[in-house]
Design a protein around this motif. Structure first.
Motif, mmCIF file in Angstrom:
data_model
loop_
_atom_site.group_PDB
_atom_site.id
_atom_site.type_symbol
_atom_site.label_atom_id
_atom_site.label_comp_id
_atom_site.label_asym_id
_atom_site.label_seq_id
_atom_site.Cartn_x
_atom_site.Cartn_y
_atom_site.Cartn_z
ATOM 1 N N PHE A 312 35.203 -6.846 22.857
ATOM 2 C CA PHE A 312 35.020 -7.636 21.904
ATOM 3 C C PHE A 312 34.155 -7.570 20.746
ATOM 4 O O PHE A 312 33.202 -6.851 21.187
ATOM 5 C CB PHE A 312 35.193 -9.156 22.324
ATOM 6 N N ILE A 313 34.467 -8.074 19.626
ATOM 7 C CA ILE A 313 33.459 -7.921 18.551
ATOM 8 C C ILE A 313 33.090 -9.288 17.950
ATOM 9 O O ILE A 313 33.937 -10.143 17.798
ATOM 10 C CB ILE A 313 34.141 -7.098 17.358
ATOM 11 N N ALA A 314 31.725 -9.422 17.991
ATOM 12 C CA ALA A 314 30.856 -10.818 17.421
ATOM 13 C C ALA A 314 30.346 -10.550 16.050
ATOM 14 O O ALA A 314 29.958 -9.734 15.995
ATOM 15 C CB ALA A 314 30.148 -11.548 18.314
ATOM 16 N N VAL A 315 30.965 -11.335 15.137
ATOM 17 C CA VAL A 315 30.165 -11.307 13.767
ATOM 18 C C VAL A 315 29.392 -12.586 13.376
ATOM 19 O O VAL A 315 30.061 -13.647 13.340
ATOM 20 C CB VAL A 315 31.306 -10.841 12.404
ATOM 21 N N TRP A 316 27.997 -12.423 13.013
ATOM 22 C CA TRP A 316 27.068 -13.503 12.602
ATOM 23 C C TRP A 316 27.030 -13.417 11.070
ATOM 24 O O TRP A 316 26.603 -12.092 10.744
ATOM 25 C CB TRP A 316 25.935 -13.359 13.429
ATOM 26 N N ARG A 317 26.764 -14.466 10.352
ATOM 27 C CA ARG A 317 26.491 -14.475 9.084
ATOM 28 C C ARG A 317 25.437 -15.448 8.785
ATOM 29 O O ARG A 317 25.571 -16.601 9.015
ATOM 30 C CB ARG A 317 28.019 -14.739 8.245
ATOM 31 N N ALA A 318 24.965 -15.033 7.722
ATOM 32 C CA ALA A 318 23.619 -16.185 7.188
ATOM 33 C C ALA A 318 23.748 -15.682 5.699
ATOM 34 O O ALA A 318 23.948 -14.768 5.131
ATOM 35 C CB ALA A 318 22.490 -15.770 7.686
ATOM 36 N N SER A 319 23.407 -16.590 4.870
ATOM 37 C CA SER A 319 23.056 -16.733 3.485
ATOM 38 C C SER A 319 22.045 -17.418 2.749
ATOM 39 O O SER A 319 21.670 -18.602 3.475
ATOM 40 C CB SER A 319 24.604 -16.991 2.997
ATOM 41 N N ILE A 320 21.930 -17.150 1.545
ATOM 42 C CA ILE A 320 20.728 -17.708 0.951
ATOM 43 C C ILE A 320 21.024 -17.652 -0.611
ATOM 44 O O ILE A 320 21.166 -16.417 -1.125
ATOM 45 C CB ILE A 320 19.425 -17.418 1.297
ATOM 46 N N PRO A 321 20.968 -18.741 -1.518
ATOM 47 C CA PRO A 321 21.008 -18.471 -2.864
ATOM 48 C C PRO A 321 19.969 -17.917 -3.536
ATOM 49 O O PRO A 321 18.827 -18.084 -2.974
ATOM 50 C CB PRO A 321 21.263 -19.863 -3.433
ATOM 51 N N CYS A 322 20.131 -16.947 -4.305
ATOM 52 C CA CYS A 322 18.773 -16.220 -4.859
ATOM 53 C C CYS A 322 19.263 -16.195 -6.614
ATOM 54 O O CYS A 322 19.068 -15.037 -7.042
ATOM 55 C CB CYS A 322 18.818 -14.983 -4.513
ATOM 56 N N ASP A 323 19.747 -17.048 -7.077
ATOM 57 C CA ASP A 323 20.013 -17.047 -8.523
ATOM 58 C C ASP A 323 19.064 -16.741 -9.453
ATOM 59 O O ASP A 323 17.837 -17.231 -9.011
ATOM 60 C CB ASP A 323 20.730 -18.465 -8.721
ATOM 61 N N LYS A 324 19.063 -15.951 -10.498
ATOM 62 C CA LYS A 324 17.789 -15.488 -11.191
ATOM 63 C C LYS A 324 16.871 -14.808 -10.351
ATOM 64 O O LYS A 324 15.739 -14.524 -10.983
ATOM 65 C CB LYS A 324 17.346 -16.575 -11.889
ATOM 66 N N GLN A 325 17.088 -14.343 -9.217
ATOM 67 C CA GLN A 325 16.043 -13.601 -8.327
ATOM 68 C C GLN A 325 16.620 -12.468 -7.615
ATOM 69 O O GLN A 325 16.239 -11.821 -6.655
ATOM 70 C CB GLN A 325 15.403 -14.642 -7.304
#
Length: 348
Positions: A312-325
């Motif tokens: 089986f395959i597991a996918v983890w995701r994270a994110s952060i806004p970086c507008d203008k950067q």
């Protein structure tokens, strides 16, 4: 240049693109591949790469999705997907069998039939007995759906079953497709078994749903003149994040998987019943933006079960806004903080 430093045994990718509100955002995806063995769950020696675009089984547009794109928006909940085959026990070949999948509180059963077709006797429609089978692909090509066409002033007019254009069994009133000899689907939902040529059951499947199929299509938003003038190239204001869910609606978890959930797979492996628990693995993702460190906790938003391959395959995701950067996003560092299986690394 965007860089990834991965202290896990898995594979990590990093990309920056606008989120659904048009805000530039850094997204990290960590993908782990695991073997299902007689001694339990183990980290696979071969770690599959992150999928950057949908990969179909055969020709795109005429076949179902094998692996969906993984480097994309965060999903509101975990997609649970299973690919492979149904395997009929020797004593039941030639009859129907049920393939079952349970992941935590999610349960789904599909009834699998051998090849059948519609026939008529004294003008009454019925279907032929199913032919014997040993195995059957669990793909939407085998589920209810398909195309028909009716005659119009400008020639044949296509009619498509929006929930599954590549299946079979779909026929419209006045259509050109003959009923006699028309194949019936091999995969059906036991709660919505076909009884009449007029029936329009939801497609039965464990796999990914194409973005332009229902029900995903209804969540994509409105791309009209107002959108062109005021929002393009960003997503429309009425875009619904549920569009990001690519699993069958029955297999979208209530929130995110945490690990520890019980998994049972029935009649989808040559070795018989598969029964195990998902591992508990806690990751962290450190984004380096303009010299500052921003820590996020990745969520487990995709589980792909491949019982044919005992993995089986597991996918983890994270994110952060970086507008203008955007140009100052340098790196993501992914670590495993805790796990209840041996990952072959030092944790921390």
């Amino acid at each position: 240049m965007l860089q990834t430093t991965d202290y896990t045994p898995f594979v990590t990718a990093l990309a920056v693109f606008p989120d659904q509100e048009g805000v530039d955002t850094a997204f990290s995806v960590t993908k782990g591949t695991f073997d299902i063995g007689p001694e339990g769950i183990q980290v696979a020696e071969e770690q599959l790469p992150v999928v950057r675009a949908d990969e179909c089984w055969d020709e795109p547009g005429t076949s179902s999705i094998r692996y969906a794109a993984e480097l994309g928006f965060t999903k509101p909940a975990t997609d649970i997907v299973m690919t492979g085959h149904a395997y009929a026990p020797a004593e039941r070949r030639g009859t129907s069998i049920d393939v079952g999948l349970m992941v935590g509180s999610r349960r789904k059963i599909i009834r699998v039939f051998g090849d059948r077709c519609w026939d008529r006797t004294l003008g009454i429609a019925h279907f032929t007995d199913p032919l014997p089978f040993a195995e059957m692909p669990l793909r939407y090509e085998r589920a209810f759906g398909g195309r028909d066409q009716v005659s119009g002033r400008d020639g044949p007019q296509p009619r498509v079953y929006a929930a599954n254009p590549i299946g079979h069994g779909f026929r419209v009133r006045g259509g050109e497709q003959a009923l006699t000899g028309m194949p019936l689907p091999n995969l059906e939902d036991p709660k919505h078994l076909i009884d009449s040529p007029k029936d329009r059951p939801p497609p039965a499947g464990f796999g990914y749903i194409h973005p332009h199929w229902e029900p995903r299509r209804r969540y994509a938003g409105t791309y009209d003149e107002h959108w062109k003038k005021n929002r393009a190239p960003y997503l429309p204001a009425d875009f619904d994040p549920r569009f990001n869910q690519a699993a069958h609606p029955d297999l979208i978890a209530d929130g995110y998987l945490k690990g520890g959930e019980e998994v049972k797979i029935v009649n989808a492996s040559k070795s018989g019943l598969l029964h195990f628990q998902l591992p508990r693995i806690r990751l962290s993702a450190d984004f380096m933006i303009d010299g500052a460190l921003h820590t996020r906790t990745p969520v487990w938003d995709t589980l792909v079960l491949e019982p044919d391959r005992h993995r089986f395959i597991a996918v983890w995701r994270a994110s952060i806004p970086c507008d203008k950067q955007v140009l100052r996003v340098r790196e993501v560092v992914v670590r495993c903080l805790d796990a209840d299986i041996d990952l072959g690394i030092d944790l921390g």
